[in-house]
Write an enzyme that holds these catalytic residues in place. Structure first.
Site, PDB file in Angstrom:
ATOM      1  N   CYS A 130     126.635  57.819  77.948  1.00  0.00           N
ATOM      2  CA  CYS A 130     125.458  57.262  77.268  1.00  0.00           C
ATOM      3  C   CYS A 130     124.380  58.334  77.097  1.00  0.00           C
ATOM      4  CB  CYS A 130     124.912  56.081  78.060  1.00  0.00           C
ATOM      5  SG  CYS A 130     123.432  55.365  77.322  1.00  0.00           S
TER       6      CYS A 130
ATOM      7  N   CYS B 267     116.548  55.973  81.494  1.00  0.00           N
ATOM      8  CA  CYS B 267     117.386  55.086  82.310  1.00  0.00           C
ATOM      9  C   CYS B 267     117.890  55.871  83.510  1.00  0.00           C
ATOM     10  CB  CYS B 267     118.575  54.591  81.489  1.00  0.00           C
ATOM     11  SG  CYS B 267     119.555  53.322  82.336  1.00  0.00           S
TER      12      CYS B 267
ATOM     13  N   SER C 234     121.846  42.601  78.450  1.00  0.00           N
ATOM     14  CA  SER C 234     123.032  43.418  78.727  1.00  0.00           C
ATOM     15  C   SER C 234     122.760  44.292  79.952  1.00  0.00           C
ATOM     16  CB  SER C 234     123.331  44.299  77.509  1.00  0.00           C
ATOM     17  OG  SER C 234     124.428  45.152  77.774  1.00  0.00           O
TER      18      SER C 234
ATOM     19  N   CYS D 171     124.945  52.143  69.217  1.00  0.00           N
ATOM     20  CA  CYS D 171     124.956  51.947  70.669  1.00  0.00           C
ATOM     21  C   CYS D 171     125.066  53.279  71.385  1.00  0.00           C
ATOM     22  CB  CYS D 171     126.197  51.168  71.102  1.00  0.00           C
ATOM     23  SG  CYS D 171     126.315  49.544  70.463  1.00  0.00           S
TER      24      CYS D 171
ATOM     25  N   CYS E 178     117.447  45.007  68.566  1.00  0.00           N
ATOM     26  CA  CYS E 178     117.944  45.622  69.795  1.00  0.00           C
ATOM     27  C   CYS E 178     116.758  46.329  70.451  1.00  0.00           C
ATOM     28  CB  CYS E 178     119.045  46.600  69.398  1.00  0.00           C
ATOM     29  SG  CYS E 178     119.729  47.494  70.779  1.00  0.00           S
TER      30      CYS E 178
ATOM     31  N   SER F  20     128.323  45.524  80.885  1.00  0.00           N
ATOM     32  CA  SER F  20     128.995  46.758  80.477  1.00  0.00           C
ATOM     33  C   SER F  20     130.104  47.070  81.468  1.00  0.00           C
ATOM     34  CB  SER F  20     127.971  47.898  80.456  1.00  0.00           C
ATOM     35  OG  SER F  20     127.011  47.629  79.456  1.00  0.00           O
ATOM     36  N   LEU F  21     131.323  46.663  81.135  1.00  0.00           N
ATOM     37  CA  LEU F  21     132.437  46.824  82.064  1.00  0.00           C
ATOM     38  C   LEU F  21     133.068  48.221  81.919  1.00  0.00           C
ATOM     39  CD1 LEU F  21     134.001  45.295  84.246  1.00  0.00           C
ATOM     40  CD2 LEU F  21     135.493  44.383  82.464  1.00  0.00           C
ATOM     41  N   HIS F  22     133.565  48.522  80.757  1.00  0.00           N
ATOM     42  CA  HIS F  22     134.026  49.866  80.364  1.00  0.00           C
ATOM     43  C   HIS F  22     135.247  50.413  81.098  1.00  0.00           C
ATOM     44  CE1 HIS F  22     130.525  49.882  77.906  1.00  0.00           C
ATOM     45  NE2 HIS F  22     129.663  50.160  78.849  1.00  0.00           N
TER      46      HIS F  22
ATOM     47  N   GLY G 207     117.470  51.801  78.550  1.00  0.00           N
ATOM     48  CA  GLY G 207     117.095  51.251  79.851  1.00  0.00           C
ATOM     49  C   GLY G 207     118.021  50.183  80.384  1.00  0.00           C
TER      50      GLY G 207
HETATM   51  N1  SAH Z   1     121.689  49.181  80.392  1.00  0.00           N
HETATM   52  C1  SAH Z   1     122.295  48.123  79.617  1.00  0.00           C
HETATM   53  C2  SAH Z   1     122.031  48.286  78.111  1.00  0.00           C
HETATM   54  C3  SAH Z   1     122.718  49.524  77.585  1.00  0.00           C
HETATM   55  S1  SAH Z   1     123.023  49.789  75.889  1.00  0.00           S
HETATM   56  C4  SAH Z   1     123.774  48.108  79.879  1.00  0.00           C
HETATM   57  O1  SAH Z   1     124.276  49.019  80.500  1.00  0.00           O
HETATM   58  O2  SAH Z   1     124.434  47.156  79.488  1.00  0.00           O
HETATM   59  C5  SAH Z   1     124.172  48.620  75.332  1.00  0.00           C
HETATM   60  C6  SAH Z   1     125.647  49.027  75.358  1.00  0.00           C
HETATM   61  O3  SAH Z   1     125.949  50.265  74.716  1.00  0.00           O
HETATM   62  C7  SAH Z   1     126.154  49.133  76.779  1.00  0.00           C
HETATM   63  O4  SAH Z   1     127.351  48.416  76.904  1.00  0.00           O
HETATM   64  C8  SAH Z   1     126.409  50.610  76.896  1.00  0.00           C
HETATM   65  O5  SAH Z   1     127.321  50.896  77.907  1.00  0.00           O
HETATM   66  C9  SAH Z   1     126.891  50.954  75.514  1.00  0.00           C
HETATM   67  N2  SAH Z   1     126.885  52.392  75.240  1.00  0.00           N
HETATM   68  C10 SAH Z   1     126.174  53.347  75.872  1.00  0.00           C
HETATM   69  N3  SAH Z   1     126.454  54.554  75.354  1.00  0.00           N
HETATM   70  C11 SAH Z   1     127.335  54.367  74.361  1.00  0.00           C
HETATM   71  C12 SAH Z   1     127.981  55.239  73.422  1.00  0.00           C
HETATM   72  N4  SAH Z   1     127.713  56.546  73.402  1.00  0.00           N
HETATM   73  N5  SAH Z   1     128.826  54.693  72.529  1.00  0.00           N
HETATM   74  C13 SAH Z   1     129.053  53.358  72.512  1.00  0.00           C
HETATM   75  N6  SAH Z   1     128.459  52.484  73.366  1.00  0.00           N
HETATM   76  C14 SAH Z   1     127.621  52.982  74.279  1.00  0.00           C
END
Ligand code: SAH
Length: 386
Positions: free
Chosen positions: A122, A115, A214, A356, A108, A236-238, A182
């Site tokens: 995050c 970022c 990602s 993550c 990873c 990253s939809l969320h 990032g």
């Molecule tokens: N900037 C990229 C890579 C981010 S890290 C992106 O946004 O996709 C990879 C994943 O981890 C992303 O889906 C991010 O949203 C998620 N993530 C970030 N913070 C997190 C946390 N505290 N717990 C679980 N996942 C998290």
């Protein structure tokens, strides 16, 4: 002067061929030999490249170098996950994580120091943004991890070993994901050439399904990527609606869900890909209700999509909590019952803050330009946590 020598690490093959031709008057096969040394054998020193003529090696060392980032710390989790902190300059650091599994080894990697996307859950976002990583700093993470894992597996420094050994350019690393620090599509210019080296058979020789980018949803760059580089896409939809996603992932205020999904389907069509993986962090009481799962199912049903549910990983100062296990299972079941494939990501390396969203690195010189502040003049002021 050392500073003027070109760093060959991460130069895509065509550029390396052009470099040896114009600077050294050498044939393209010299570039191929160099790539084998750099990526397969992990050489960083021209003098070790014994099948290159002595003259050529000394000429090379006058105009070129192979410079890799410096490791400042390494931690190994009880589950075998490894995290390296790499020094980027006097004060800045980034993190790279290796996750061994029985059938694969995933690296990873980070694409920026900090970022600017300002996602509310995050840890990296709390750091602010400092700068983009160069191509060499991105490829250098793989080069270093490969060296460290090879040494560990050979009983080197700590003898802990990684996944079962595999030979070749990438050692134990079978997959690379841009899920470290990032936003990779905000550093498009350097991320795409780095990916070319991951895919090149004289580089890390990975198939396009084993390199995953990602993104938080930079729509114009998704269209651009669809034209230029064929890798797996994760998004990253969320959140299943714009109101909630605006809060969690502020880039949504610029590129709402409808636009983002249209870009994703275009990407899959264009790249002849299988599906987009949508990441969805499970936040207790925020986005984890059955109604959210049903909304998501309506968005994704019948589409080339998979959902990856990520239990939230806490970090100091966060106001969010992880959804209870029962809520996560129920959420997954609702999606599956509606015909949308959903899986739960197993948390790895959380005892060393390598999971993550926990990668904090060291970003001391922040420009503090955050998307959330730019896009909302209104009430939401990001709080900086030190
Ligand atoms: N900037 C990229 C890579 C981010 S890290 C992106 O946004 O996709 C990879 C994943 O981890 C992303 O889906 C991010 O949203 C998620 N993530 C970030 N913070 C997190 C946390 N505290 N717990 C679980 N996942 C998290």
């Amino acid at each position: 002067m050392a500073g003027e020598r070109v760093n060959l690490l991460g130069l895509p093959r065509a550029e390396l061929e052009a470099f040896v031709a114009t600077r050294l008057g050498a044939k393209p096969f010299r570039a191929r030999q160099l790539m084998k040394w750099i990526y397969r054998r992990g050489a960083a020193d021209f003098s070790a490249m014994t099948d290159l003529a002595q003259d050529f090696r000394s000429q090379l060392s006058e105009v070129a170098r192979i410079a890799v980032p410096e490791i400042v710390a390494q931690q190994v989790s009880s589950d075998g996950t490894r995290k390296w902190m790499l020094r980027m300059d006097e004060v800045q650091g980034i993190e790279t994580v290796y996750i061994p599994e029985p059938d694969r080894g995933t690296l990873c990697i980070s694409s920026q120091v900090g970022c600017a996307m300002d996602c509310s859950f995050c840890s990296t976002a709390q750091q602010g943004f400092n700068r983009n990583l160069s191509v060499a700093e991105i490829v250098g993470q793989v080069w270093l991890a490969h060296r460290e894992l090879t040494e560990a597996h050979a009983g080197g420094r700590d003898g802990a070993g990684g996944a079962p050994g595999r030979s070749g350019a990438r050692g134990n690393i079978t997959n690379i994901v841009f899920m470290g620090m990032g936003e990779p599509l905000a550093n498009y210019r350097n991320v795409v050439p780095a990916m070319r080296t991951f895919l090149d058979d004289l580089g890390y020789d990975l198939s396009r399904r084993r390199v995953t980018l990602s993104t938080s949803g930079l729509v114009p760059q998704i269209y651009k990527l669809a034209e230029e580089c064929n890798v797996a896409l994760a998004v990253s939809l969320h959140a299943p609606n714009d109101e909630l996603r605006n809060e969690l992932v502020p880039i949504n205020r610029k590129h709402p869900i409808g636009e983002l999904l249209a870009a994703c389907w275009h990407y899959i069509d264009k790249q002849n890909g299988r599906s987009v993986t949508f990441e969805y962090v499970m936040l207790d009481g925020v986005n984890d209700k059955p109604e959210h799962a049903r909304q998501l199912a309506r968005l994704l049903k019948g589409r080339p999509a998979k959902l990856n549910l990520i239990p939230f990983n806490a970090f100091p100062g966060t106001g969010y909590r992880r959804s209870p296990a029962a809520a996560i299972l129920k959420f997954r079941d609702i999606l599956n019952d509606h015909g949308v494939i959903a899986t739960i990501r197993r948390t790895r390396g959380d005892d060393i803050d390598a999971a993550c969203g926990q990668l904090a690195g060291r970003v001391t010189d922040r420009t503090l330009v955050r998307l959330g502040t730019k896009l909302t003049p209104g009430p939401r002021v990001p709080v900086e946590i030190r």
